[in-house]
Scaffold this active site. Structure first.
Site, PDB file in Angstrom:
ATOM      1  N   ARG A   1     -13.279  -9.032   1.686  1.00  0.00           N
ATOM      2  CA  ARG A   1     -11.865  -8.781   1.368  1.00  0.00           C
ATOM      3  C   ARG A   1     -11.043 -10.035   1.680  1.00  0.00           C
ATOM      4  NH1 ARG A   1      -9.906  -3.547   1.533  1.00  0.00           N
ATOM      5  NH2 ARG A   1      -7.978  -4.501   0.772  1.00  0.00           N
TER       6      ARG A   1
ATOM      7  N   GLN B   1     -10.115  -4.075  -3.375  1.00  0.00           N
ATOM      8  CA  GLN B   1     -11.419  -3.651  -2.863  1.00  0.00           C
ATOM      9  C   GLN B   1     -12.510  -3.877  -3.901  1.00  0.00           C
ATOM     10  OE1 GLN B   1     -12.105  -2.150   0.383  1.00  0.00           O
ATOM     11  NE2 GLN B   1     -14.100  -2.846  -0.316  1.00  0.00           N
TER      12      GLN B   1
ATOM     13  N   ASP C   1     -17.406   7.092  -1.125  1.00  0.00           N
ATOM     14  CA  ASP C   1     -16.139   6.964  -0.404  1.00  0.00           C
ATOM     15  C   ASP C   1     -15.884   8.302   0.292  1.00  0.00           C
ATOM     16  OD1 ASP C   1     -13.672   6.057   0.475  1.00  0.00           O
ATOM     17  OD2 ASP C   1     -12.731   5.999  -1.506  1.00  0.00           O
TER      18      ASP C   1
ATOM     19  N   CYS D   1     -16.265   1.324   0.879  1.00  0.00           N
ATOM     20  CA  CYS D   1     -15.082   0.495   1.156  1.00  0.00           C
ATOM     21  C   CYS D   1     -14.631   0.599   2.609  1.00  0.00           C
ATOM     22  CB  CYS D   1     -13.943   0.856   0.202  1.00  0.00           C
ATOM     23  SG  CYS D   1     -13.328   2.536   0.381  1.00  0.00           S
TER      24      CYS D   1
ATOM     25  N   HIS E   1      -7.457   0.782  -6.373  1.00  0.00           N
ATOM     26  CA  HIS E   1      -7.655  -0.094  -5.197  1.00  0.00           C
ATOM     27  C   HIS E   1      -8.301  -1.392  -5.698  1.00  0.00           C
ATOM     28  CE1 HIS E   1      -7.832  -1.309  -1.180  1.00  0.00           C
ATOM     29  NE2 HIS E   1      -8.742  -0.497  -0.681  1.00  0.00           N
TER      30      HIS E   1
ATOM     31  N   ARG F   1       0.888  -1.180   0.000  1.00  0.00           N
ATOM     32  CA  ARG F   1       0.000   0.000   0.000  1.00  0.00           C
ATOM     33  C   ARG F   1       0.915   1.216   0.000  1.00  0.00           C
ATOM     34  NH1 ARG F   1      -5.289   1.208   3.593  1.00  0.00           N
ATOM     35  NH2 ARG F   1      -6.057  -0.163   1.950  1.00  0.00           N
TER      36      ARG F   1
HETATM   37  N1  NVA Z   1     -10.138   6.371  -1.205  1.00  0.00           N
HETATM   38  C1  NVA Z   1      -9.745   5.985   0.125  1.00  0.00           C
HETATM   39  C2  NVA Z   1      -9.911   4.516   0.305  1.00  0.00           C
HETATM   40  C3  NVA Z   1      -9.523   4.004   1.664  1.00  0.00           C
HETATM   41  C4  NVA Z   1      -9.644   2.525   1.788  1.00  0.00           C
HETATM   42  C5  NVA Z   1      -8.306   6.390   0.364  1.00  0.00           C
HETATM   43  O1  NVA Z   1      -7.487   6.221  -0.551  1.00  0.00           O
HETATM   44  O2  NVA Z   1      -7.990   6.876   1.455  1.00  0.00           O
HETATM   45  N1   CP Z   2     -11.137  -0.438   2.579  1.00  0.00           N
HETATM   46  C1   CP Z   2      -9.866  -0.503   2.980  1.00  0.00           C
HETATM   47  O1   CP Z   2      -8.933  -0.696   2.193  1.00  0.00           O
HETATM   48  O2   CP Z   2      -9.713  -0.340   4.320  1.00  0.00           O
HETATM   49  P1   CP Z   2      -8.356  -0.116   5.110  1.00  0.00           P
HETATM   50  O3   CP Z   2      -7.845   1.266   4.738  1.00  0.00           O
HETATM   51  O4   CP Z   2      -8.736  -0.198   6.560  1.00  0.00           O
HETATM   52  O5   CP Z   2      -7.369  -1.167   4.721  1.00  0.00           O
END
Ligand code: NVA
Ligand code: CP
Length: 317
Positions: A296, A142, A228, A268, A139, A112
């Protein structure tokens, strides 16, 4: 002399949703169904015995960490958890060198991070498959879980309509890749300044993408309404401007009322009740967010199996 025997076939990564073919995505979803069923019956499923997953987090996580970590242990393997702060990445070791080293010691890597290019640089220097656990741009894990969840609750997604209310972020661009591949309609509504970038979307096939100024119009007749956070990780400096810009892009009861009568709601997570979604929706009867989060685990177990073992067809394994 030792030889490198880590991979049976050509090296595959999952950096974007469309790194896989439609048939491969369908296979992973089908396999996830079997894996979930076995999990629910406490049936052992140790297809990745003795394999090791390294996870590198350069941003925060709850779901991604727990689902990959629990998933790999449940498959019989083990996991190493690294963050920028507690590894040499935080002291400017190049990502290429990190990739070369980690991938000589483990079988699979999940990252990540911020820019997609950083993930791609890691993958280019890795000897083992690399999974995108979220970047600024995409992502894919997800969306794999979201599609699995949609099918579970509502049946085939082909020909259906998914309404995205909010930011043109990592989630929305991945939804678009999935819509193009799997043949569903994507309706998107975002405030000016936060809309999909045509340089990134290109010209999707006819009928795949429709953009709307009014979020309510985007949701009219939709089979899935999803949204989101207004501010994704890494964009916190824009928080105040975004709070103002997105004030009318909230999924509430009025939004769900114009969707199809049996429409479901997904997010998500993490969610901000009272911002992008009203409590009455996320905690209401049309919300499937907890199944979505759980899934997930199941889809990523199927994904890890596929990357390491290829297409497993035997239900006994
Ligand atoms: N769009 C959000 C998703 C978090 C799982 C982010 O990137 O923070
Ligand atoms: N939806 C998701 O990726 O959650 P986290 O940021 O908690 O991993």
């Amino acid at each position: 002399m030792f030889t490198d025997v880590s991979q049976p076939g050509p090296l595959r990564h999952f950096l974007q949703f469309n790194d896989f073919t439609k048939n491969e995505i369908l296979h992973v979803l089908e396999r996830a169904r079997l894996i979930k069923d076995k999990f629910k019956h406490y049936a052992p499923h140790h297809t990745l015995h003795d394999r090791t997953l390294a996870m590198v987090f350069e941003k925060a996580s709850t779901r991604t960490r727990v689902s990959f970590e629990a998933g790999m242990y449940q498959l019989g393997g083990s996991v190493i958890y690294l963050t920028t702060g507690d590894s040499q990445l935080g002291r400017a070791e190049p990502i290429e060198d990190t990739a070369r080293v980690i991938s000589r010691m483990v079988d699979l890597v999940m990252i990540r991070t911020y820019e997609q290019t950083r993930l791609e640089r890691f993958a280019a220097h890795s000897r083992v498959p690399v999974i995108n656990g979220l970047t600024n741009e995409y992502h894919p894990c997800q969306i794999l879980a979201d599609i699995f969840t949609f099918i579970e609750h509502s049946g085939a997604i082909e020909g259906k309509t998914v309404a995205w209310v909010g930011d043109a972020n990592n989630m929305s661009y991945t939804w678009l890749q999935a819509a193009e591949m799997l043949g569903f309609h994507l309706h998107v509504s975002a405030p000016e300044g936060y809309r999909l970038d045509p340089r990134r979307t290109g010209v999707p096939p006819a009928g795949v993408l429709r953009e709307f100024d009014d979020p309510l119009q985007a949701c009219r007749g939709a089979h899935l309404v999803t949204t989101d956070v207004w501010t994704s990780m890494g964009y916190e400096a824009e928080n105040e401007a975004r709070r103002k810009a997105f004030a009318n892009w909230r999924v509430d009861a009025a939004t769900m009322a114009v969707a199809a009568p049996d429409a479901i709601f997904m997010h998500c997570l993490p969610a901000h009740r009272g911002e992008e979604v009203a409590g009455e929706v996320i905690d209401g009867p049309q919300s499937v967010v907890w199944d979505e989060a759980e899934n997930r685990l199941h889809v990523q177990k199927a994904l890890m199996e596929f990357l390491l073992l290829g297409e497993l067809r035997d239900p006994a394994t």
